[in-house]
Design an enzyme around this catalytic site. Structure first.
Site, PDB file in Angstrom:
ATOM      1  N   THR A   1       0.798  -1.231   0.000  1.00 56.38           N
ATOM      2  CA  THR A   1       0.000   0.000   0.000  1.00 56.38           C
ATOM      3  C   THR A   1       0.829   1.278   0.000  1.00 56.38           C
ATOM      4  OG1 THR A   1      -1.850  -1.109   1.080  1.00 56.38           O
ATOM      5  CG2 THR A   1      -1.751   1.281   1.288  1.00 56.38           C
TER       6      THR A   1
ATOM      7  N   ASN B   1       5.339  -0.678   3.807  1.00 57.13           N
ATOM      8  CA  ASN B   1       4.411  -0.072   4.764  1.00 57.13           C
ATOM      9  C   ASN B   1       5.172   0.300   6.032  1.00 57.13           C
ATOM     10  OD1 ASN B   1       2.157  -0.343   3.094  1.00 57.13           O
ATOM     11  ND2 ASN B   1       1.692  -2.392   3.880  1.00 57.13           N
TER      12      ASN B   1
ATOM     13  N   LYS C   1      -7.171   4.440   5.525  1.00 56.53           N
ATOM     14  CA  LYS C   1      -5.794   4.239   5.982  1.00 56.53           C
ATOM     15  C   LYS C   1      -5.055   5.571   6.039  1.00 56.53           C
ATOM     16  CE  LYS C   1      -5.230  -0.388   3.977  1.00 56.53           C
ATOM     17  NZ  LYS C   1      -4.416  -1.216   3.063  1.00 56.53           N
TER      18      LYS C   1
ATOM     19  N   HIS D   1      -8.035  -9.118   1.968  1.00 56.01           N
ATOM     20  CA  HIS D   1      -7.153  -9.806   2.908  1.00 56.01           C
ATOM     21  C   HIS D   1      -7.921 -10.822   3.741  1.00 56.01           C
ATOM     22  CE1 HIS D   1      -3.191  -8.080   2.502  1.00 56.01           C
ATOM     23  NE2 HIS D   1      -3.670  -6.845   2.497  1.00 56.01           N
TER      24      HIS D   1
ATOM     25  N   HIS E   1      -0.446  -9.907  -0.638  1.00 57.69           N
ATOM     26  CA  HIS E   1       0.232  -9.391  -1.832  1.00 57.69           C
ATOM     27  C   HIS E   1       1.635  -8.978  -1.425  1.00 57.69           C
ATOM     28  CE1 HIS E   1      -0.544  -5.454  -0.011  1.00 57.69           C
ATOM     29  NE2 HIS E   1      -1.733  -5.945   0.265  1.00 57.69           N
TER      30      HIS E   1
END
Length: 540
Positions: free
Chosen positions: A76, A97, A157, A303, A479
């Protein structure tokens, strides 16, 4: 009379020159990132999409059908940073991340910043774009307009709202699951605006929870997904089985985290975005504004349930309707004077259990208990030779190796050889010798673009297709690999300045920022390595 006539024509000529030389831009630029959207989701569920969501983007817009992430860390933070900087982790310094710091002996979160504090929250988790070392296209728009353009980042997020908006943004907002509120950072403001406080008081999650989560259509019509209740699916804490309907009304007033793992997270985020456009006056004057919007819930759902679940299909069918509503809102407010692009930060692999059940390549590998680790310990008699394993990289314990009077290069070489014997490992190599790695250039380049000498580990591990470093098979999916299932993403533009069409040559994620910058006639971000997709830009 002649002097008056001459003066009149001179004034008209000046006005005409000014009109011709005025920089043409849309009133509003909307960046729309869908977290964990594989490219094929544009088409997999297309027979059930309406006419005004994804299909409208493809019908009226320009789609780059073969857009790929050009680096290895398909996660991400890297995706959001690289889309908006036109860069790669090796340059923008967002290499995951989070990442391990040898100096601090701990993991560093991508947007952590101890010099600021949260606004709208009592938690000591300060956030800002401090760790992003280059500018974003949002920064460049601010600079180009002498900071008159407004830039706002929004996502559930924190990293999805902060990194795209960049350093010079007016604001970035994200969702705090513990309170059910949208919050920000003192990096941007001292207090939340009144409209944000009003939105928070509405307790939107509670109003959405009461609907529970059932499928939009009869569950037996979801024929493009695996059957409900598979062993690879996760479940909510109030469930004995991961099946529809999901009774999320049980969490009303109690657990505001849950909404992120449902399609209603998209509903809430888009409603918040509409309020931001209205309250902040985005696109209300002649100066182009930028809304950097990221939809995080598809990632949470993916997820939890895996890409072949009914939950993921239902999430995208609902998102299609949400996008149609959002585009209608933009139409009514701006007419044809806005531009939107849709892309993703990464894709997703199959759930390991799904792969096993369907005889596909894939599985899990526990690096900490692997034969490679055991053999290295036995060979050197040193148990703590690993300091950290993260982002598919190994940080060797230099102090422990030196203290045992062992040669660092010898331990590293031995461990790499042992790793390459593991069934789940495609290839492990020494990061100091990345250029010597025995890999096709196209693959090696992805690891070079993701490598930061001062931040990366000693050893890079490449898993085989479908494999991930999990302790056990477990549930859900993830991922982070270079393979197309994680790296092939959508890139579609629509609206002002965009001509309808499709492009089938390969395009990189880092080409998105220079394309938008070319459309807006602004400088590319400072770390840009991409090339503009000129084929997408048409008459204004």
């Amino acid at each position: 009379m002649r002097p008056l006539v001459l003066a009149f024509f001179l004034v008209c000529s000046c006005l005409n020159i000014n009109a011709q030389t005025k920089t043409e831009r849309p009133k509003l630029m909307v960046g729309l990132m869908v977290d964990q959207m594989r490219w094929d989701y544009l088409y997999k569920y297309a027979n059930r999409y309406g006419a005004d969501g994804f299909k409208r983007l493809l019908r009226e817009g320009f789609t780059c059908e073969n857009t790929y992430i050009p680096y290895a860390q398909t996660v991400t933070a890297c995706g959001h940073a690289s889309v908006y900087t036109g860069s790669v982790p090796a340059i923008n310094d967002i290499i995951g991340n989070d990442w391990y710091s040898r100096e601090k002996k701990r993991m560093i979160y991508c947007v952590e910043d101890e010099s600021v504090k949260l606004v709208g929250s009592q938690k000591p988790q300060p956030m800002s774009p401090k760790n992003l070392s280059v500018t974003t296209m949002c920064d460049e728009l601010r600079i180009a307009t002498n900071y008159k353009a407004k830039v706002i980042g929004i996502a559930i997020k924190d990293r999805g709202g902060i990194l795209p908006a960049g350093h010079a943004a007016n604001a970035a907002y994200w969702y705090e699951g513990s309170s059910g509120n949208w919050i920000s950072s003192s990096y941007y403001m001292n207090d939340l605006p009144g409209w944000v406080n009003s939105f928070n008081k509405r307790k939107v999650p509670d109003s959405l929870y009461k609907n529970d989560w059932n499928t939009m259509y009869p569950v037996n019509t979801y024929t493009l997904s695996d059957e409900d209740d598979k062993i690879y699916e996760g479940k909510f804490s109030n469930e004995s089985k991961p099946v529809f309907p999901h009774k999320i009304s049980d969490f009303s007033g109690k657990d505001y985290e849950v909404i992120s793992s449902t399609p209603y997270g998209n509903t809430m985020t888009l409603e918040f975005a509409k309020q931001a456009i209205v309250a902040e006056g985005l696109g209300a004057d002649d100066i182009t504004d930028f809304l950097a919007l990221s939809l995080s819930s598809p990632d949470y759902v993916g997820h939890k349930y895996g890409p072949n679940s009914i939950e993921v299909e239902d999430t995208y069918l609902r998102l299609d309707k949400e996008l149609a509503s959002f585009f209608k809102f933009l139409d009514e407010k701006f007419g044809k004077n806005y531009t939107v692009f849709l892309t993703a930060d990464h894709g997703v692999a199959q759930s390991p259990a799904y792969s096993r059940l369907n005889k596909l390549p894939g599985g899990v590998w526990n690096p900490t208990t692997s034969t490679a680790v055991k053999n290295t310990i036995n060979n050197f008699g040193l148990k703590n030779f690993i300091e950290n394993i993260s982002n598919y990289q190994v940080f060797l314990n230099r102090f422990a190796i030196d203290s045992a009077k062992l040669r660092f290069s010898e331990v590293k070489s031995f461990f790499i050889n042992e790793l390459n014997k593991e069934d789940a490992v495609h290839y492990a190599f020494d990061n100091e010798k990345i250029n010597e790695a025995s890999l096709p250039f196209e693959v090696k380049e992805k690891f070079i673009k993701g490598f930061q000498p001062n931040m990366s580990g000693d050893i890079q591990v490449i898993m085989k297709s479908g494999y991930y470093p999990w302790a056990s098979e477990g549930t859900g999916a993830t991922h982070g690999a270079w393979y197309p299932y994680d790296a092939h993403i959508p890139f579609v533009l629509m609206g002002w300045g965009i001509k309808p069409g499709a492009l089938y040559r390969n395009v990189n994620m880092s080409d998105i920022a220079p394309t938008i910058c070319s459309l807006l006639h602004i400088q590319m971000p400072s770390g840009n390595v991409g090339n503009a997709v000129g084929e997408a830009i048409g008459k204004y």
